[in-house]
Write a protein that holds these residues in place. Structure first.
Motif, PDB file in Angstrom:
ATOM      1  N   ASP A 372     -64.181 -11.832 -20.036  1.00 23.69           N
ATOM      2  CA  ASP A 372     -64.843 -12.586 -21.102  1.00 23.69           C
ATOM      3  C   ASP A 372     -63.880 -12.864 -22.248  1.00 23.69           C
ATOM      4  O   ASP A 372     -63.899 -13.962 -22.832  1.00 23.69           O
ATOM      5  CB  ASP A 372     -66.055 -11.815 -21.627  1.00 23.69           C
ATOM      6  CG  ASP A 372     -67.194 -11.744 -20.621  1.00 23.69           C
ATOM      7  OD1 ASP A 372     -67.170 -12.516 -19.638  1.00 23.69           O
ATOM      8  OD2 ASP A 372     -68.100 -10.900 -20.808  1.00 23.69           O
ATOM      9  N   ARG A 373     -63.048 -11.894 -22.583  1.00 25.04           N
ATOM     10  CA  ARG A 373     -62.091 -12.097 -23.674  1.00 25.04           C
ATOM     11  C   ARG A 373     -61.027 -13.120 -23.261  1.00 25.04           C
ATOM     12  O   ARG A 373     -60.592 -13.944 -24.069  1.00 25.04           O
ATOM     13  CB  ARG A 373     -61.432 -10.787 -24.087  1.00 25.04           C
ATOM     14  CG  ARG A 373     -62.375  -9.736 -24.654  1.00 25.04           C
ATOM     15  CD  ARG A 373     -63.398 -10.317 -25.626  1.00 25.04           C
ATOM     16  NE  ARG A 373     -62.761 -10.967 -26.762  1.00 25.04           N
ATOM     17  CZ  ARG A 373     -63.393 -11.790 -27.584  1.00 25.04           C
ATOM     18  NH1 ARG A 373     -64.664 -12.096 -27.379  1.00 25.04           N
ATOM     19  NH2 ARG A 373     -62.749 -12.343 -28.603  1.00 25.04           N
ATOM     20  N   LEU A 374     -60.612 -13.094 -22.009  1.00 22.54           N
ATOM     21  CA  LEU A 374     -59.654 -14.091 -21.537  1.00 22.54           C
ATOM     22  C   LEU A 374     -60.258 -15.488 -21.564  1.00 22.54           C
ATOM     23  O   LEU A 374     -59.583 -16.457 -21.934  1.00 22.54           O
ATOM     24  CB  LEU A 374     -59.182 -13.742 -20.128  1.00 22.54           C
ATOM     25  CG  LEU A 374     -58.087 -12.669 -20.050  1.00 22.54           C
ATOM     26  CD1 LEU A 374     -57.965 -12.139 -18.632  1.00 22.54           C
ATOM     27  CD2 LEU A 374     -56.753 -13.214 -20.528  1.00 22.54           C
ATOM     28  N   ASP A 375     -61.532 -15.597 -21.200  1.00 23.20           N
ATOM     29  CA  ASP A 375     -62.206 -16.902 -21.272  1.00 23.20           C
ATOM     30  C   ASP A 375     -62.258 -17.384 -22.721  1.00 23.20           C
ATOM     31  O   ASP A 375     -62.064 -18.579 -22.999  1.00 23.20           O
ATOM     32  CB  ASP A 375     -63.629 -16.798 -20.709  1.00 23.20           C
ATOM     33  CG  ASP A 375     -63.638 -16.706 -19.191  1.00 23.20           C
ATOM     34  OD1 ASP A 375     -62.619 -17.057 -18.565  1.00 23.20           O
ATOM     35  OD2 ASP A 375     -64.668 -16.272 -18.627  1.00 23.20           O
ATOM     36  N   TRP A 376     -62.524 -16.474 -23.642  1.00 25.37           N
ATOM     37  CA  TRP A 376     -62.533 -16.843 -25.059  1.00 25.37           C
ATOM     38  C   TRP A 376     -61.166 -17.391 -25.468  1.00 25.37           C
ATOM     39  O   TRP A 376     -61.070 -18.401 -26.171  1.00 25.37           O
ATOM     40  CB  TRP A 376     -62.899 -15.626 -25.911  1.00 25.37           C
ATOM     41  CG  TRP A 376     -62.977 -15.908 -27.382  1.00 25.37           C
ATOM     42  CD1 TRP A 376     -64.086 -16.232 -28.098  1.00 25.37           C
ATOM     43  CD2 TRP A 376     -61.878 -15.907 -28.311  1.00 25.37           C
ATOM     44  NE1 TRP A 376     -63.758 -16.430 -29.424  1.00 25.37           N
ATOM     45  CE2 TRP A 376     -62.418 -16.238 -29.582  1.00 25.37           C
ATOM     46  CE3 TRP A 376     -60.516 -15.663 -28.210  1.00 25.37           C
ATOM     47  CZ2 TRP A 376     -61.621 -16.325 -30.730  1.00 25.37           C
ATOM     48  CZ3 TRP A 376     -59.716 -15.750 -29.351  1.00 25.37           C
ATOM     49  CH2 TRP A 376     -60.282 -16.085 -30.589  1.00 25.37           C
ATOM     50  N   TRP A 377     -60.101 -16.728 -25.023  1.00 24.91           N
ATOM     51  CA  TRP A 377     -58.750 -17.158 -25.379  1.00 24.91           C
ATOM     52  C   TRP A 377     -58.422 -18.530 -24.797  1.00 24.91           C
ATOM     53  O   TRP A 377     -57.737 -19.329 -25.433  1.00 24.91           O
ATOM     54  CB  TRP A 377     -57.726 -16.116 -24.914  1.00 24.91           C
ATOM     55  CG  TRP A 377     -57.501 -15.057 -25.944  1.00 24.91           C
ATOM     56  CD1 TRP A 377     -58.086 -13.824 -26.022  1.00 24.91           C
ATOM     57  CD2 TRP A 377     -56.634 -15.155 -27.073  1.00 24.91           C
ATOM     58  NE1 TRP A 377     -57.637 -13.157 -27.120  1.00 24.91           N
ATOM     59  CE2 TRP A 377     -56.744 -13.940 -27.789  1.00 24.91           C
ATOM     60  CE3 TRP A 377     -55.781 -16.136 -27.549  1.00 24.91           C
ATOM     61  CZ2 TRP A 377     -56.022 -13.697 -28.961  1.00 24.91           C
ATOM     62  CZ3 TRP A 377     -55.053 -15.893 -28.711  1.00 24.91           C
ATOM     63  CH2 TRP A 377     -55.179 -14.691 -29.403  1.00 24.91           C
ATOM     64  N   LYS A 378     -58.877 -18.795 -23.595  1.00 20.64           N
ATOM     65  CA  LYS A 378     -58.628 -20.107 -22.995  1.00 20.64           C
ATOM     66  C   LYS A 378     -59.267 -21.204 -23.826  1.00 20.64           C
ATOM     67  O   LYS A 378     -58.665 -22.257 -24.069  1.00 20.64           O
ATOM     68  CB  LYS A 378     -59.151 -20.129 -21.552  1.00 20.64           C
ATOM     69  CG  LYS A 378     -58.353 -19.239 -20.595  1.00 20.64           C
ATOM     70  CD  LYS A 378     -59.016 -19.161 -19.221  1.00 20.64           C
ATOM     71  CE  LYS A 378     -58.273 -18.202 -18.312  1.00 20.64           C
ATOM     72  NZ  LYS A 378     -58.946 -18.041 -16.991  1.00 20.64           N
ATOM     73  N   GLN A 379     -60.489 -20.961 -24.299  1.00 21.27           N
ATOM     74  CA  GLN A 379     -61.162 -21.942 -25.144  1.00 21.27           C
ATOM     75  C   GLN A 379     -60.488 -22.049 -26.512  1.00 21.27           C
ATOM     76  O   GLN A 379     -60.329 -23.142 -27.066  1.00 21.27           O
ATOM     77  CB  GLN A 379     -62.629 -21.545 -25.308  1.00 21.27           C
ATOM     78  CG  GLN A 379     -63.421 -21.539 -24.012  1.00 21.27           C
ATOM     79  CD  GLN A 379     -64.816 -20.962 -24.179  1.00 21.27           C
ATOM     80  OE1 GLN A 379     -65.401 -21.023 -25.254  1.00 21.27           O
ATOM     81  NE2 GLN A 379     -65.344 -20.391 -23.114  1.00 21.27           N
ATOM     82  N   TYR A 380     -60.081 -20.923 -27.043  1.00 23.31           N
ATOM     83  CA  TYR A 380     -59.451 -20.882 -28.371  1.00 23.31           C
ATOM     84  C   TYR A 380     -58.128 -21.643 -28.378  1.00 23.31           C
ATOM     85  O   TYR A 380     -57.850 -22.453 -29.273  1.00 23.31           O
ATOM     86  CB  TYR A 380     -59.232 -19.418 -28.750  1.00 23.31           C
ATOM     87  CG  TYR A 380     -58.556 -19.169 -30.074  1.00 23.31           C
ATOM     88  CD1 TYR A 380     -59.118 -19.615 -31.270  1.00 23.31           C
ATOM     89  CD2 TYR A 380     -57.363 -18.438 -30.130  1.00 23.31           C
ATOM     90  CE1 TYR A 380     -58.503 -19.349 -32.486  1.00 23.31           C
ATOM     91  CE2 TYR A 380     -56.748 -18.174 -31.335  1.00 23.31           C
ATOM     92  CZ  TYR A 380     -57.314 -18.636 -32.516  1.00 23.31           C
ATOM     93  OH  TYR A 380     -56.707 -18.374 -33.711  1.00 23.31           O
ATOM     94  N   THR A 381     -57.292 -21.400 -27.362  1.00 25.89           N
ATOM     95  CA  THR A 381     -55.999 -22.096 -27.305  1.00 25.89           C
ATOM     96  C   THR A 381     -56.191 -23.579 -27.002  1.00 25.89           C
ATOM     97  O   THR A 381     -55.459 -24.422 -27.535  1.00 25.89           O
ATOM     98  CB  THR A 381     -55.080 -21.454 -26.252  1.00 25.89           C
ATOM     99  OG1 THR A 381     -55.765 -21.381 -24.990  1.00 25.89           O
ATOM    100  CG2 THR A 381     -54.664 -20.050 -26.666  1.00 25.89           C
ATOM    101  N   ALA A 382     -57.179 -23.908 -26.163  1.00 26.59           N
ATOM    102  CA  ALA A 382     -57.436 -25.319 -25.863  1.00 26.59           C
ATOM    103  C   ALA A 382     -57.876 -26.069 -27.119  1.00 26.59           C
ATOM    104  O   ALA A 382     -57.467 -27.221 -27.348  1.00 26.59           O
ATOM    105  CB  ALA A 382     -58.501 -25.436 -24.776  1.00 26.59           C
ATOM    106  N   ALA A 383     -58.690 -25.422 -27.963  1.00 24.61           N
ATOM    107  CA  ALA A 383     -59.146 -26.054 -29.206  1.00 24.61           C
ATOM    108  C   ALA A 383     -57.973 -26.317 -30.145  1.00 24.61           C
ATOM    109  O   ALA A 383     -58.015 -27.240 -30.961  1.00 24.61           O
ATOM    110  CB  ALA A 383     -60.178 -25.168 -29.895  1.00 24.61           C
ATOM    111  N   GLY A 384     -56.920 -25.517 -30.018  1.00 28.83           N
ATOM    112  CA  GLY A 384     -55.727 -25.707 -30.838  1.00 28.83           C
ATOM    113  C   GLY A 384     -54.679 -26.586 -30.183  1.00 28.83           C
ATOM    114  O   GLY A 384     -53.556 -26.693 -30.699  1.00 28.83           O
ATOM    115  N   GLY A 385     -55.019 -27.177 -29.052  1.00 29.32           N
ATOM    116  CA  GLY A 385     -54.094 -28.071 -28.368  1.00 29.32           C
ATOM    117  C   GLY A 385     -53.055 -27.375 -27.529  1.00 29.32           C
ATOM    118  O   GLY A 385     -52.045 -27.967 -27.160  1.00 29.32           O
TER     119      GLY A 385
END
Length: 548
Positions: A372-385
């Motif tokens: 779940d934390r890795l999924d959060w990071w994938k979304q977080y980094t994608a939002a930052g380009g």
């Protein structure tokens, strides 16, 4: 220019029999001929225990130096390969995976021939999904024989044990940072000579605390971090300092905290106290009143099971996953086997090796929290380009690391072989015993700040390039991955793990040496970062979310 032939076993580490690459232990020039034995042979003088980086990468734990070489005959170096970088031992076609540690570290972006330098010019990301299994590789570490191992710590009224005796000035907002530093500065130099059992007065300042939505994730992380430091067992006395109009008022950092009865606490608000000068005078007076009682505290023997060990790495290189990280993993196992706690962190630097940690999870729920934390990071980094495979850093690449997969496979070695008992969010209190994980960024000061907020009373920090991090109020032990860095920066390093490659030590022996050093430091021995008075500026809470 060619040089005289060299034995491949003298200058290249082959970590697993089927690996496509080896790691150069010296600079190899273009045209150098490397001779290989006619049959199975040791690939290096490196010897390890089951906690080696390669075993962390999923092998049965055989010696890193007992792998058979890929073939007999001579190998010609086709491009110069710097020390710590990868040399191709087998040909790989474009698009095929390249193996190191017995795992894929990426895919060839062009055909790779035997003798090629393997790095960013011919190796890219492998986006194939890993197969996830939960709890299939759990091991119970055997309890050691003999008497209970102890260290000399400060037993607090709530039963927790500190390794240091600091007065902490926790600031609720950046607007009180300068005032906090002015107060702490009054206790520098010879000001504490009369109080030899007080380790110092540390101003924990930061760049936020206002302009935040109080209920936002970012505000909660900041509040949780500050409260973790306020409640830390290495903080024997506490001054909470606010401005008066911030989003996170000073008193909210104490509300609901069950602080031990023997920790003196004062709160000052600059606007209520009458400005900076009056607040500095009041703050100095408050701390001076705390000092005699704190100085009267004494260390006493307690089991090492009371230690909480933070595991971190920074400025990594091609040796990190071969020497210092697996040695730290061995030390972590020694502590966990005695009932202690260790905390692995840096979620972006677990990406690509998470499947190995899932196999060690005590339950599917624990493993799912990591995913779940890795999924959060994938979304977080994608939002930052960006993407998680933007890591490693330029310094990591200069040291021989090419992809995040390679870096992560070496990084998880810090966690040894113990089962994974818990996964926590940033700066959450770690209450479980055993090997645990905390979700933090890979940026070293932010990551270590989260570990300390979560309760780490000792931190071990491995580095190949030469990071110089301290982390008051917790001592930071710095371990060099290679002897060249250790010798170049000997006044900044506590231990040389490069001896594993030199052949003068093993992963197990350095791990045992590191465990003994952890116990000594927990008992009061100063680290080099403490000798230099480092650690206040490295207090960097994770800033997340919108600022209004």
């Amino acid at each position: 220019m060619t040089t005289a032939p060299l034995a491949l076993t003298d200058c290249v580490l082959v970590l697993r029999p089927d690996d496509h690459v080896g790691v150069a232990t010296r600079d190899l020039q273009d045209g150098t001929v490397l001779t290989t034995p006619a049959g199975p042979s040791s690939s290096s003088s490196v010897s390890s225990s089951g906690s080696s980086s390669a075993s962390a990468a999923g092998s049965s734990g055989s010696s890193a130096g007992s792998s058979s070489l890929p073939s007999s005959g001579d190998l010609v170096v086709r491009q110069s390969v710097p020390r710590g970088h990868k040399l191709a031992l087998r040909a790989v076609r474009a698009g095929e995976p390249v193996h190191k540690y017995g795992q894929s570290i990426g895919r060839a972006t062009r055909d790779i021939a035997v003798g090629d330098h393997v790095h960013t010019h011919n190796l890219g990301m492998d986006d194939d999904e890993r197969a996830y299994e939960f709890g299939t590789a759990r091991v119970t570490l055997p309890a050691p024989d003999g008497p209970v191992r102890t260290f000399d710590g400060y037993v607090r009224a709530d039963g927790r044990v500190g390794t240091r005796n600091y007065v902490g000035i926790v600031t609720s907002v950046n607007c009180s940072a300068s005032t906090a530093r002015l107060i702490a500065d009054q206790f520098r130099g010879r000001a504490l000579e009369a109080y030899p059992h007080v380790d110092g007065v540390v101003a924990l300042t930061h760049d936020t605390g206002c302009g935040l939505v109080p209920t936002s994730e970012g505000a909660q992380i900041t509040r949780r971090t500050l409260r973790g430091y306020a409640d830390h067992p290495n903080v024997a006395g506490l001054l909470v300092l606010g401005l008066g109009c911030e989003m996170l008022p000073a008193q909210t950092l104490l509300d609901g905290l069950d602080l031990p009865a023997d920790k003196p606490v004062r709160t000052l608000v600059i606007q209520e106290t009458g400005g900076i000068r009056r607040t500095v005078r009041a703050g100095v007076e408050a701390i001076e009143a705390m000092l005699p009682g704190i100085d009267a505290l004494r260390r006493s023997p307690v089991p090492v099971s009371e230690l909480v060990l933070g595991l971190n790495c920074g400025g990594s290189d091609g040796y990190s996953g071969i020497t210092a990280n697996p040695a730290l993993g061995h030390a972590s196992d020694l502590l966990v086997a005695r009932g202690g706690t260790s905390i692995l962190a840096e979620t972006p630097e677990v990406f690509g090796a998470e499947h190995l940690l899932l196999r060690r999870a005590v339950s599917r729920e624990v493993g799912q929290k990591l995913l779940d934390r890795l999924d959060w990071w994938k979304q977080y980094t994608a939002a930052g380009g960006g993407t998680l495979d933007n890591n490693p850093s330029p310094g990591n690449k200069a040291g021989g690391l090419t992809t995040i997969l390679e870096k992560s496979l070496g990084a998880v070695a810090k966690g040894g072989t113990a089962e994974l008992t818990a996964v926590h969010e940033y700066a959450e209190q770690v209450t479980e015993r055993g090997f645990t994980f905390m979700d933090t960024p890979g940026y070293d000061p932010v990551s270590v700040t989260g570990l300390v907020a979560g309760g780490a009373t000792v931190v071990v920090f491995t580095t190949g390039r030469g990071s110089v991090l301290g982390c008051k109020p917790t001592p930071s032990i710095k371990v060099a991955t290679n002897t060249a860095t250790y010798l170049r920066m000997t006044e900044d390093m506590d231990l040389d793990a490069g001896r594993i490659v030199d052949g003068t030590a093993t992963v197990a022996s350095v791990g045992e040496e590191l465990f003994e050093l952890i116990v000594e430091v927990a008992s009061g021995r100063q680290t080099v970062s403490e000798e230099l008075d480092l650690g206040a500026d490295e207090f960097v809470p994770w800033q997340l979310g919108a600022v209004t």
